[in-house]
Each structure stands twice: as structure tokens, then as C-alpha cells.
Scaffold this motif. Structure first.
Motif, mmCIF file in Angstrom:
data_model
loop_
_atom_site.group_PDB
_atom_site.id
_atom_site.type_symbol
_atom_site.label_atom_id
_atom_site.label_comp_id
_atom_site.label_asym_id
_atom_site.label_seq_id
_atom_site.Cartn_x
_atom_site.Cartn_y
_atom_site.Cartn_z
ATOM 1 N N MET A 62 20.339 39.806 71.656
ATOM 2 C CA MET A 62 19.117 39.933 70.861
ATOM 3 C C MET A 62 18.466 41.293 71.098
ATOM 4 S SD MET A 62 17.300 38.460 68.590
ATOM 5 C CE MET A 62 15.966 39.344 67.792
ATOM 6 N N PHE A 63 18.537 41.802 72.338
ATOM 7 C CA PHE A 63 18.041 43.174 72.575
ATOM 8 C C PHE A 63 18.776 44.135 71.641
ATOM 9 C CE2 PHE A 63 17.479 42.157 77.408
ATOM 10 C CZ PHE A 63 16.404 41.323 77.126
ATOM 11 N N GLY A 64 20.107 44.057 71.638
ATOM 12 C CA GLY A 64 20.895 44.986 70.828
ATOM 13 C C GLY A 64 20.670 44.813 69.343
ATOM 14 N N MET A 65 20.724 43.578 68.855
ATOM 15 C CA MET A 65 20.572 43.348 67.418
ATOM 16 C C MET A 65 19.141 43.604 66.957
ATOM 17 S SD MET A 65 23.575 42.677 66.273
ATOM 18 C CE MET A 65 23.936 43.995 67.440
ATOM 19 N N VAL A 118 17.210 45.952 68.197
ATOM 20 C CA VAL A 118 17.146 47.413 68.066
ATOM 21 C C VAL A 118 17.779 47.841 66.745
ATOM 22 C CG1 VAL A 118 18.108 49.573 68.972
ATOM 23 C CG2 VAL A 118 16.995 47.949 70.516
ATOM 24 N N VAL A 119 18.940 47.278 66.405
ATOM 25 C CA VAL A 119 19.581 47.618 65.135
ATOM 26 C C VAL A 119 18.654 47.285 63.966
ATOM 27 C CG1 VAL A 119 21.503 47.074 63.582
ATOM 28 C CG2 VAL A 119 21.928 47.372 66.030
ATOM 29 N N ALA A 120 18.058 46.090 64.003
ATOM 30 C CA ALA A 120 17.171 45.674 62.906
ATOM 31 C C ALA A 120 16.005 46.637 62.737
ATOM 32 C CB ALA A 120 16.655 44.258 63.161
ATOM 33 N N LEU A 121 15.389 47.031 63.833
ATOM 34 C CA LEU A 121 14.234 47.933 63.747
ATOM 35 C C LEU A 121 14.654 49.332 63.294
ATOM 36 C CD1 LEU A 121 12.328 46.735 66.925
ATOM 37 C CD2 LEU A 121 11.552 46.509 64.558
ATOM 38 N N GLN A 177 8.687 36.970 66.976
ATOM 39 C CA GLN A 177 9.176 35.768 66.305
ATOM 40 C C GLN A 177 9.881 36.116 64.995
ATOM 41 O OE1 GLN A 177 9.423 32.680 67.288
ATOM 42 N NE2 GLN A 177 8.332 32.928 69.224
ATOM 43 N N GLU A 178 9.367 37.098 64.265
ATOM 44 C CA GLU A 178 10.003 37.507 63.015
ATOM 45 C C GLU A 178 11.357 38.150 63.286
ATOM 46 O OE1 GLU A 178 10.539 38.748 58.834
ATOM 47 O OE2 GLU A 178 9.946 36.985 60.009
ATOM 48 N N LEU A 179 11.461 38.934 64.350
ATOM 49 C CA LEU A 179 12.762 39.493 64.711
ATOM 50 C C LEU A 179 13.757 38.391 65.053
ATOM 51 C CD1 LEU A 179 11.763 42.610 66.854
ATOM 52 C CD2 LEU A 179 13.189 42.642 64.786
ATOM 53 N N LEU A 180 13.301 37.390 65.799
ATOM 54 C CA LEU A 180 14.169 36.265 66.149
ATOM 55 C C LEU A 180 14.631 35.521 64.894
ATOM 56 C CD1 LEU A 180 12.211 34.916 69.228
ATOM 57 C CD2 LEU A 180 14.598 35.649 69.266
ATOM 58 N N ARG A 181 13.708 35.324 63.962
ATOM 59 C CA ARG A 181 14.066 34.642 62.716
ATOM 60 C C ARG A 181 15.077 35.455 61.928
ATOM 61 N NH1 ARG A 181 13.750 35.016 57.448
ATOM 62 N NH2 ARG A 181 12.782 37.076 57.587
ATOM 63 N N LEU A 202 11.838 40.057 75.570
ATOM 64 C CA LEU A 202 11.948 40.721 74.272
ATOM 65 C C LEU A 202 10.765 41.650 74.034
ATOM 66 C CD1 LEU A 202 13.190 37.680 72.170
ATOM 67 C CD2 LEU A 202 14.519 39.725 72.732
ATOM 68 N N GLU A 203 9.578 41.190 74.381
ATOM 69 C CA GLU A 203 8.401 42.031 74.199
ATOM 70 C C GLU A 203 8.482 43.280 75.068
ATOM 71 O OE1 GLU A 203 3.676 41.914 75.276
ATOM 72 O OE2 GLU A 203 4.622 40.023 74.642
ATOM 73 N N VAL A 204 8.817 43.106 76.343
ATOM 74 C CA VAL A 204 8.884 44.254 77.262
ATOM 75 C C VAL A 204 9.978 45.225 76.823
ATOM 76 C CG1 VAL A 204 9.388 44.969 79.630
ATOM 77 C CG2 VAL A 204 7.909 42.984 79.213
ATOM 78 N N VAL A 205 11.137 44.708 76.463
ATOM 79 C CA VAL A 205 12.261 45.563 76.081
ATOM 80 C C VAL A 205 11.934 46.403 74.857
ATOM 81 C CG1 VAL A 205 14.557 45.472 74.994
ATOM 82 C CG2 VAL A 205 14.144 44.293 77.149
ATOM 83 N N PHE A 206 11.501 45.778 73.763
ATOM 84 C CA PHE A 206 11.273 46.533 72.528
ATOM 85 C C PHE A 206 10.085 47.474 72.658
ATOM 86 C CE2 PHE A 206 13.341 42.660 70.457
ATOM 87 C CZ PHE A 206 14.587 43.256 70.450
ATOM 88 N N ARG A 207 9.012 47.022 73.295
ATOM 89 C CA ARG A 207 7.837 47.885 73.458
ATOM 90 C C ARG A 207 8.171 49.109 74.317
ATOM 91 N NH1 ARG A 207 3.566 47.606 70.255
ATOM 92 N NH2 ARG A 207 1.981 47.794 71.881
#
Length: 399
Positions: free
Chosen positions: A243-246, A248-251, A275-279, A358-363
Motif C-alpha cells: 500500500m505504501f508503494g501503490m 505513492v504511484v496513485a499520488l 481512506q480514499e487512497l485505500l478505497r 500510512l499517514e506517517v509514510v505519505f506525509r
């Protein structure tokens, strides 16, 4: 004639579920499909039906039931083993899950935030000090996810990468039965030794506390504890890493949404964006497997006792009747419950930990490396096709 399952992904749209699921959602939201062994379980693709199925105790996750829909030879190979609680009858699943819930409360997981932040920063420091481009999965996503779950459980980090390779073999849809058996033997051996060590001297760790509170008084057997910790390691690092990798790709593929995410300050807004990224991504590539213990009606279809059911979470999370314009990533979408982490009694036990990571990683990643970008065209990324989880074998990035 039944549709075949699973449906192939279109690698030109790597984050989207197969288009056939959308067709089935409109035409036959509960329908029989043919899987690898010739059996024909029912596939569920609509959000409302998926919620109903996941909450219905008549649909069980018991791997040993003759009608259970094993989606690969690897899945079936595990049937002869002592299974973790998630794959047991409800009467065994519920009490073992209850033994863990107080360890994974939001408050306890929030206390891990500073340690998670240090782990993420250390991985980014190493990335920044090294050459470019890099493989984000090998250099960041997998090490962070593995180190965090090892720290939370109280496992030695040095064993974790080998355990990850074994877990991938077990999660493969194409690995030979003999390779799966060898991987399961190695995993079983490691976690039995981990429990035995804590039986002799329980540590002040999650593993040590469960052993002291449940195993030593005789409430949980040592083999059951070993299976429990193996599941927590497997489920606690693989989905998070991919999910970290995907994510990042999505963003990176949606720069307008990335700009929105960078500008967010309100914790509630950030939480909704996660939550939207997870969805949108939903790394659970394979369906949740169930077997009917009694006759059940779902989506107007009569499912007989003993028949298998597959709940396709990725399709349910793109249901246009629940999520308008479901194929659009919208980090300011009105929050509605998605199924990326399950539903009902089978909601992910480690959900609070996963959301903090997820919050810590993406932020942190996009704050510290604001020019992060893909190093190759998205069509050249080697996305996984042979495992039960959506991800990339490699994710080349630069800045």
C-alpha cells in the motif's frame, strides 16, 4: 457457463480492478465463477452484498471445510496445517481475536507513532544518502513495514527479510506445492521457536504478553500462539508495504490530488484522504474467501450450504452506487465506509496501526522529498500478477 476467476488486470490501468468486475457488478453482482480446480464458488462484486456477506456468520472463513473456495494450490496446501485463527470456524476465531484486541487499540497504537516516525525517517535518510534512481519497494516500503511489525510484536528484525520471502511464497498463486510446503515448514519452525522462547521467559512485548496472559495459564496452546503470531507478521507487513508503494504511484499519477494532500493540516481531512487512497487502490487483489454453513440468499441468489463465496473487495470499493465516479481519485471525497480492511467481525485487527503508518509514510515522504517522481513510465513498472496482493516487484523512483 461460469466466468473464470480471477480476472486479469489491464496493466495500462494498473491501479484499477479488472473491467470485467464492473460488468459483473451491473449484470450479475452475485454469480458463479470457475476457479483453478474446476469448482464454481459465487463471486460478489457489489458493495452492499459484500458488506452483507462479510457480516453474516453463516458465511465462514474455515479453510478446512470441504466447500471452502481455495483460489490457488498454495491456499489449499495450508489446509492440512494448524491454521491461524482467521481461517478457523467462528467459534474458534472470535475468542482468539478477542485475545489481541486490547493490544491493538487506537491508544496503544498511537503510542507507537514516534517510533514509526523514526523508522520512516531513518529509511528516507538512507535513501537520500544513496544513488539515484532507487527501487522504492526494496529501499523504503518493505523495510519500513517489516521493521514496524517486528518492533510492535517484539520480534528480532534480523530474521524479518527472510520471513518476508517465505511469506511471498505462501501468498503466491503460482508457486509449486512443494515450495509452499517448504516455506510453511520454515515459517512454522520460526514462530514455534519464538513462542517457546517466550514461554521460558516472557518478554515485555506483544508476543511476551500474549504468552504470559494466554499461553501460560492454558487458555491458548503454544501451536495456536505460533500460528497467531505468524498471521500477525504476514498480514502486518505485506499489505502495508504494498500500500505504501501503490499509494505513492496513485499520488504521483494524480498530481492535483498530491498537491491537495500536501496542503492538508486538519487531522480529520488527512484521515479521510488516507481512506480514499485505500478505497482507490485496495491492495487485496484476491477475494475474501468464505463457505456457506447454511443456505443463504445474497443479491437475490440462493447459495446452498457447502458452497463457496468470494467477496471481491476491490470491485466493491469501486461500486458507483456508493462512490460516485468511483474510478476517480478524490482525496476530498465525502467519506463513506470502504472495505479495504474488511468489515464487521473480520475487520482488520491491526487497522489502527496500519492507518498510522500510512499517514506517517505519505506525509513524511512527500514532505522530505518534494520532487519525488517515477523514474520510468508507469507502463514499465513490473506490477505483480502472480500473488494475492496488488503491488510492484520493483518501483523505480528518483528526485
Amino acid at each position: 457457463m461460469s466466468d473464470s476467476y480471477p480476472k486479469p488486470r489491464d496493466l495500462r490501468r494498473p491501479l484499477d480492478p479488472p473491467a470485467d468486475y464492473k460488468r459483473l457488478q451491473r449484470e450479475a453482482p452475485v454469480c458463479p465463477v470457475k476457479i483453478w480446480d474446476g469448482s464454481t464458488p459465487w463471486l460478489i462484486t457489489r458493495h452492499a452484498d459484500a458488506c452483507e456477506a462479510l457480516a453474516d456468520p453463516r458465511l465462514c472463513g474455515d479453510f478446512t471445510h470441504p466447500g471452502f473456495p481455495h483460489t490457488s494450490p498454495a491456499s489449499k496446501a495450508r489446509r492440512a496445517r494448524l491454521l491461524p485463527f482467521a481461517f478457523r470456524p467462528e467459534a474458534e476465531y472470535r475468542p482468539q481475536r478477542a485475545m489481541l484486541l486490547h493490544e491493538f487499540t487506537s491508544r496503544k497504537m498511537e503510542a507507537w507513532r514516534p517510533a514509526i516516525q523514526r523508522t520512516v525517517d531513518e529509511a528516507i535518510n538512507a535513501m537520500l544518502a544513496g544513488p539515484r534512481p532507487i527501487d522504492l519497494m526494496a529501499a523504503f516500503a518493505l523495510p519500513v513495514a517489516i521493521r514496524v511489525i517486528c518492533d510492535v510484536l517484539g520480534m528480532p528484525r534480523e530474521d524479518a527479510e527472510h520471513l518476508h520471502v517465505l511469506s511471498r511464497t505462501v501468498g503466491s498463486r503460482t508457486a509449486p506445492k512443494e515450495a509452499v510446503e517448504r516455506a510453511l515448514d520454515a515459517l512454522d519452525g520460526f514462530f514455534h521457536r519464538l513462542v517457546a522462547t517466550n514461554v521460558r521467559a516472557p518478554g515485555d512485548t506483544l508476543v511476551g504478553r500474549v504468552v504470559a496472559e494466554q499461553v501460560l495459564p492454558g487458555k491458548l496452546s503454544e501451536p495456536d500462539a505460533a500460528a497467531m503470531f505468524q498471521l500477525l507478521f504476514h498480514a502486518g507487513h505485506g499489505p502495508s508495504a504494498y500500500m505504501f508503494g501503490m499509494g505513492v504511484v496513485a499520488l504521483l499519477l494524480h498530481p492535483d490530488q498530491l498537491d491537495r494532500f500536501r496542503a492538508m493540516e486538519d487531522p480529520r481531512e488527512i484521515s479521510a484522504a488516507i481512506q480514499e487512497l485505500l478505497r482507490f487502490v485496495t491492495v487485496s487483489h484476491s477475494a475474501r474467501q468464505r463457505v456457506a454453513l447454511e443456505d443463504v440468499t445474497l443479491g437475490g441468489q440462493h447459495i446452498r450450504a457447502g458452497e463457496g463465496v468470494l467477496v471481491q473487495l476491490s470491485a466493491a470499493n469501486r461500486d458507483e452506487t456508493v462512490f460516485p465516479e468511483p474510478d476517480r481519485l478524490d482525496l476530498q471525497r465525502e467519506p463513506r465506509p470502504n472495505l479495504a480492511m474488511g468489515h464487521g467481525m473480520h475487520l482488520c485487527t491491526g487497522r489502527a496501526l496500519a492507518l498510522i503508518q500510512l499517514e506517517v509514510v505519505f506525509r513524511t515522504l512527500f514532505r522530505r522529498i518534494p520532487t519525488l517522481r517515477l523514474a520510468v513510465p508507469v507502463e514499465d513498472i513490473p506490477f505483480k500478477q502472480d500473488e494475492n496482493i496488488l503491488g510492484a516487484h520493483e518501483l523505480p523512483v528518483t528526485w
